[in-house]
Design a protein around this motif. Structure first.
Motif, PDB file in Angstrom:
ATOM      1  N   UNK A  42     -15.211   0.938   3.303  1.00 22.75           N
ATOM      2  CA  UNK A  42     -14.808   0.235   2.091  1.00 22.75           C
ATOM      3  C   UNK A  42     -14.054  -1.034   2.413  1.00 22.75           C
ATOM      4  N   UNK A  43     -13.813  -1.825   1.384  1.00 22.11           N
ATOM      5  CA  UNK A  43     -13.092  -3.077   1.545  1.00 22.11           C
ATOM      6  C   UNK A  43     -11.592  -2.836   1.583  1.00 22.11           C
ATOM      7  N   UNK A  44     -10.877  -3.864   2.003  1.00 25.13           N
ATOM      8  CA  UNK A  44      -9.439  -3.719   2.210  1.00 25.13           C
ATOM      9  C   UNK A  44      -8.728  -3.357   0.908  1.00 25.13           C
ATOM     10  N   UNK A  45      -9.176  -3.901  -0.226  1.00 28.93           N
ATOM     11  CA  UNK A  45      -8.514  -3.596  -1.489  1.00 28.93           C
ATOM     12  C   UNK A  45      -8.651  -2.116  -1.825  1.00 28.93           C
ATOM     13  N   UNK A  46      -9.793  -1.534  -1.498  1.00 31.96           N
ATOM     14  CA  UNK A  46      -9.993  -0.105  -1.739  1.00 31.96           C
ATOM     15  C   UNK A  46      -9.097   0.732  -0.823  1.00 31.96           C
ATOM     16  N   UNK A  47      -8.953   0.277   0.421  1.00 29.77           N
ATOM     17  CA  UNK A  47      -8.074   0.992   1.343  1.00 29.77           C
ATOM     18  C   UNK A  47      -6.622   0.910   0.889  1.00 29.77           C
ATOM     19  N   UNK A  48      -6.229  -0.238   0.373  1.00 29.30           N
ATOM     20  CA  UNK A  48      -4.860  -0.391  -0.113  1.00 29.30           C
ATOM     21  C   UNK A  48      -4.603   0.513  -1.329  1.00 29.30           C
ATOM     22  N   UNK A  49      -5.564   0.587  -2.213  1.00 33.79           N
ATOM     23  CA  UNK A  49      -5.412   1.450  -3.386  1.00 33.79           C
ATOM     24  C   UNK A  49      -5.299   2.915  -2.969  1.00 33.79           C
ATOM     25  N   UNK A  50      -6.138   3.321  -2.004  1.00 30.82           N
ATOM     26  CA  UNK A  50      -6.086   4.707  -1.535  1.00 30.82           C
ATOM     27  C   UNK A  50      -4.758   4.993  -0.825  1.00 30.82           C
ATOM     28  N   UNK A  51      -4.221   3.978  -0.147  1.00 30.36           N
ATOM     29  CA  UNK A  51      -2.944   4.152   0.544  1.00 30.36           C
ATOM     30  C   UNK A  51      -1.806   4.354  -0.450  1.00 30.36           C
ATOM     31  N   UNK A  52      -1.795   3.552  -1.501  1.00 28.64           N
ATOM     32  CA  UNK A  52      -0.754   3.724  -2.523  1.00 28.64           C
ATOM     33  C   UNK A  52      -0.870   5.089  -3.205  1.00 28.64           C
ATOM     34  N   UNK A  53      -2.111   5.528  -3.428  1.00 26.80           N
ATOM     35  CA  UNK A  53      -2.308   6.860  -4.017  1.00 26.80           C
ATOM     36  C   UNK A  53      -1.727   7.926  -3.098  1.00 26.80           C
ATOM     37  N   UNK A  54      -1.886   7.718  -1.807  1.00 27.37           N
ATOM     38  CA  UNK A  54      -1.354   8.672  -0.836  1.00 27.37           C
ATOM     39  C   UNK A  54       0.173   8.696  -0.883  1.00 27.37           C
ATOM     40  N   UNK A  55       0.763   7.562  -1.264  1.00 27.43           N
ATOM     41  CA  UNK A  55       2.226   7.485  -1.370  1.00 27.43           C
ATOM     42  C   UNK A  55       2.738   7.992  -2.704  1.00 27.43           C
ATOM     43  N   UNK A  56       1.856   8.530  -3.530  1.00 31.61           N
ATOM     44  CA  UNK A  56       2.273   9.090  -4.808  1.00 31.61           C
ATOM     45  C   UNK A  56       1.926   8.236  -5.992  1.00 31.61           C
ATOM     46  N   UNK A  57       1.270   7.109  -5.730  1.00 29.45           N
ATOM     47  CA  UNK A  57       0.820   6.258  -6.822  1.00 29.45           C
ATOM     48  C   UNK A  57       1.855   5.299  -7.344  1.00 29.45           C
ATOM     49  N   UNK A  58       3.111   5.460  -6.970  1.00 22.77           N
ATOM     50  CA  UNK A  58       4.174   4.604  -7.488  1.00 22.77           C
ATOM     51  C   UNK A  58       4.797   3.745  -6.388  1.00 22.77           C
ATOM     52  N   UNK A  59       4.184   3.746  -5.224  1.00 21.99           N
ATOM     53  CA  UNK A  59       4.762   3.028  -4.099  1.00 21.99           C
ATOM     54  C   UNK A  59       4.506   1.532  -4.155  1.00 21.99           C
ATOM     55  N   UNK A  60       5.081   0.815  -3.197  1.00 21.09           N
ATOM     56  CA  UNK A  60       4.868  -0.630  -3.097  1.00 21.09           C
ATOM     57  C   UNK A  60       4.766  -1.015  -1.631  1.00 21.09           C
ATOM     58  N   UNK A  61       3.967  -2.053  -1.365  1.00 25.00           N
ATOM     59  CA  UNK A  61       3.795  -2.534  -0.007  1.00 25.00           C
ATOM     60  C   UNK A  61       4.934  -3.481   0.356  1.00 25.00           C
ATOM     61  N   UNK A  62       5.467  -3.298   1.559  1.00 25.82           N
ATOM     62  CA  UNK A  62       6.542  -4.147   2.067  1.00 25.82           C
ATOM     63  C   UNK A  62       6.143  -4.629   3.458  1.00 25.82           C
ATOM     64  N   UNK A  63       6.081  -5.946   3.629  1.00 29.06           N
ATOM     65  CA  UNK A  63       5.761  -6.511   4.933  1.00 29.06           C
ATOM     66  C   UNK A  63       6.784  -6.042   5.968  1.00 29.06           C
ATOM     67  N   UNK A  64       6.311  -5.705   7.153  1.00 27.63           N
ATOM     68  CA  UNK A  64       7.215  -5.148   8.163  1.00 27.63           C
ATOM     69  C   UNK A  64       8.271  -6.152   8.594  1.00 27.63           C
ATOM     70  N   UNK A  65       7.947  -7.459   8.552  1.00 27.82           N
ATOM     71  CA  UNK A  65       8.943  -8.472   8.870  1.00 27.82           C
ATOM     72  C   UNK A  65      10.089  -8.448   7.851  1.00 27.82           C
ATOM     73  N   UNK A  66       9.726  -8.311   6.584  1.00 24.71           N
ATOM     74  CA  UNK A  66      10.761  -8.251   5.546  1.00 24.71           C
ATOM     75  C   UNK A  66      11.614  -6.994   5.705  1.00 24.71           C
ATOM     76  N   UNK A  67      10.969  -5.892   5.980  1.00 22.86           N
ATOM     77  CA  UNK A  67      11.710  -4.642   6.162  1.00 22.86           C
ATOM     78  C   UNK A  67      12.666  -4.765   7.346  1.00 22.86           C
ATOM     79  N   UNK A  68      12.186  -5.367   8.438  1.00 26.65           N
ATOM     80  CA  UNK A  68      13.031  -5.510   9.626  1.00 26.65           C
ATOM     81  C   UNK A  68      14.261  -6.365   9.345  1.00 26.65           C
ATOM     82  N   UNK A  69      14.106  -7.386   8.494  1.00 22.29           N
ATOM     83  CA  UNK A  69      15.221  -8.267   8.168  1.00 22.29           C
ATOM     84  C   UNK A  69      16.262  -7.578   7.290  1.00 22.29           C
ATOM     85  N   UNK A  70      15.796  -6.763   6.346  1.00 20.62           N
ATOM     86  CA  UNK A  70      16.698  -6.244   5.322  1.00 20.62           C
ATOM     87  C   UNK A  70      17.186  -4.816   5.551  1.00 20.62           C
TER      88      UNK A  70
END
Length: 595
Positions: A262-290
């Protein structure tokens, strides 16, 4: 009078050009600061408190350690910092998992192995890992090797799965030099110290080919074994798949190497579903900073990092297209600073280097010994490469770790020059050397070949350094000198081979090195520690001020250099010149990381 006006108007033009360049540089700096401010404003938004999915993009290359350049803020998170960030996220209840964009064409085997280990630890902590690839288009197995341990691997259904093995391409200039009348003169200890072969040969020598195929075969065997374990397939079956490449996405899924198409958008949707459907993507650089780790008053382990060729002095901060380097002064001073700090319990040295100056390598070696004499255990963590001078400085450490795919060893020396007198003749250029004193005064002249006595004297000088190198390895590794002489001769080994030979103590990455430092320092396994960088990492503004100061003249020069260094012909010429004309005898390996 004519000359006066030429000089006068030339000065005016120079001032105008310099002023324009200064303005351009000022605009560049202001734009960079604005960009940093915008990025800072963006990241000031608090991180979500639940169901974060980190994003890690492996499609672009990463340095092993953070750049010292003032322009390093544009670089993606270094490999070391990715590992440290994922380790921190393991205990962060807000982080549910990670979404990875796979490298499509291949990467350094050592980087792939370090990342694979970090992913495995992340999964062991109960977090999920989903990877999407828009194709494994390159023939290298390393891009897939890095992510083979993911919970799910997605592949775009119109893409190909082409990992087939490993390849390395070496350019030999011997025939070119012969054609243009240049005479390369090099001495090397010994037949496997093949960095000089690039200049003296028109193809592989038997020893060069043997060593190259040996370490490439070792890396390939490691990748096959680890991927087979990750994907629960037999090694024989996996070799067959690779050796029968390329394959369609559907075939790769049938083999069990891909889980979903599948395409990347489909993989991203499936990933959020795996996180419970209410999750959000956070760039690892941003996470490392904060998401800075909570402060603790635990014991301190020093982290000292070095990447690139080893040179004398401080090594200028990498900028204007320059490569990262390990300065003998800079690295040894930081090792000694950590050794003198009473709060430091142990020192971890991270090395990613093909070697370089014999003098600078010995300077760092001496600092390692001084640190140990001061009672500070020294642990070396080898990254993708710690060869020749990179191994020299590691030899006296209390404990040495390498990846199975690390290129190390290359215990040998080389040096020489390229005589261009014949080349000059062909274009009507004449260079003549005059000298006073002894015959050796002209030994490094590019316009005349060595005399027999000059060559003999130079070789004798190299022999002394080779004797020192092998004796230092024997002493540091507690090996009989006779055994070191057998496995030295300039030969490159992988970490897996080096472990069998006694050149390293353990197969492992950065986290394993920190664990070893903890043990050597007598720190309880459950006690929190502080990993402190020496020197403290500078902000981009601090690094810029250190590099340029506030001089307008310096700013003008920097602008001119920046424009000049971007020219491809200048970059190529400088790289060739730097490789062929390093001052002094070298402990350098040109073993190329296969791809």
């Amino acid at each position: 009078m004519k000359q006066f006006w030429i000089t006068f108007f030339g000065s005016i033009v120079g001032v105008i050009v310099g002023s324009v360049l200064t303005v351009i540089l000022g605009i560049f700096l202001i734009g960079g600061l604005i960009g940093m401010a915008v990025e800072g404003a963006r990241t000031e938004t608090a991180l979500p408190q639940t169901a974060m999915v980190l994003e890690l993009d492996l499609r672009n290359g990463r340095l092993d350690s953070p750049s010292r350049s003032p322009f390093g803020f544009a670089e993606p998170l270094s490999v070391v910092d990715v590992v440290r960030t994922l380790e921190q996220a393991e205990s962060d209840t807000r982080v549910a998992g990670i979404f990875i964009r796979a490298n499509e064409f291949g990467m350094s085997p050592g980087v792939a192995e370090e990342l694979r280990g970090a992913i495995a630890e992340f999964r062991n902590a109960g977090k999920f890992v989903v990877t999407h690839a828009q194709g494994f288009e390159g023939t290298s197995v390393t891009g897939y090797f890095a992510v083979s341990g993911s919970d799910e691997i997605w592949l775009q259904d119109t893409a190909s799965f082409t990992p087939a093995g490993l390849a390395s391409e070496v350019m030999f200039l011997g025939g070119l030099f012969e054609r243009f009348g240049a005479v390369p003169q090099f001495e090397q200890f010994h037949e496997f110290k093949n960095a000089a072969n690039t200049y003296t040969q028109s193809g592989f020598t038997e020893a060069h080919r043997e060593a190259t195929l040996s370490y490439m075969g070792s890396i390939y065997d490691t990748a096959v074994a680890r991927i087979a374990s990750d994907r629960d397939v037999s090694e024989d079956a996996l070799r067959g798949i690779f050796e029968d490449a390329p394959h369609t996405a559907e075939e790769a899924q049938t083999f069990g190497l891909i889980d979903r198409l599948g395409h990347v958008i489909e993989a991203r949707e499936a990933t959020l579903a795996r996180a419970g459907g209410q999750g959000s993507f956070i760039n690892i650089e941003r996470y490392a900073e904060q998401a800075a780790p909570a402060w603790n008053n635990g014991p301190i382990i020093a982290l000292i990092e070095g990447q690139g060729a080893i040179v004398t002095g401080d090594a200028p901060v990498g900028a204007f297209g320059g490569e990262e380097q390990i300065g003998g002064d800079f690295m040894s001073e930081n090792i000694l600073a950590a050794a003198d700090d009473p709060s430091v319990r142990a020192i971890v040295i991270r090395v990613d280097s093909p070697g370089g100056s014999a003098i600078a390598s010995d300077q760092v070696w001496h600092a390692v010994n001084r640190a140990r004499e001061a009672g500070k255990p020294v642990i070396v963590s080898m990254a993708s490469m710690a060869a020749s001078g990179g191994y020299y400085l590691a030899a006296p450490a209390d404990y040495v770790l390498a990846h199975e795919t690390t290129l190390t060893g290359s215990i040998g020396v080389l040096g020489g020059k390229i005589v261009l007198d014949g080349t000059f003749d062909r274009v009507g250029l004449n260079a003549e050397t005059v000298s006073v004193g002894g015959e050796y005064a002209t030994a490094f002249s590019a316009s005349e070949e060595w005399s027999e006595s000059q060559r003999a004297a130079y070789r004798s000088q190299m022999a002394d350094i080779y004797d020192d190198f092998t004796q230092r390895v024997a002493d540091g590794r507690d090996l009989p000198l006779e055994r070191v002489l057998e496995i030295a001769r300039g030969r490159v080994w992988t970490g897996a081979q080096a472990l069998d030979l006694g050149l390293v103590d353990e197969i492992g990455g950065l986290r394993d090195a920190v664990d070893a430092a903890r043990q050597f320092a007598g720190i309880d396994p459950d006690q929190a520690i502080r990993l402190r960088r020496f020197p403290t990492q500078q902000t981009p503004l601090e690094a810029f001020q250190q590099m340029f100061g506030v001089s307008a003249d310096t700013a003008q020069t920097a602008a001119r250099l920046n424009a000049l260094m971007e020219l491809p012909e200048v970059r190529a010429a400088l790289e060739a010149r730097a490789a062929a004309d390093q001052p002094g005898i070298q402990m350098r390996s040109n073993a190329s990381l296969p791809n």
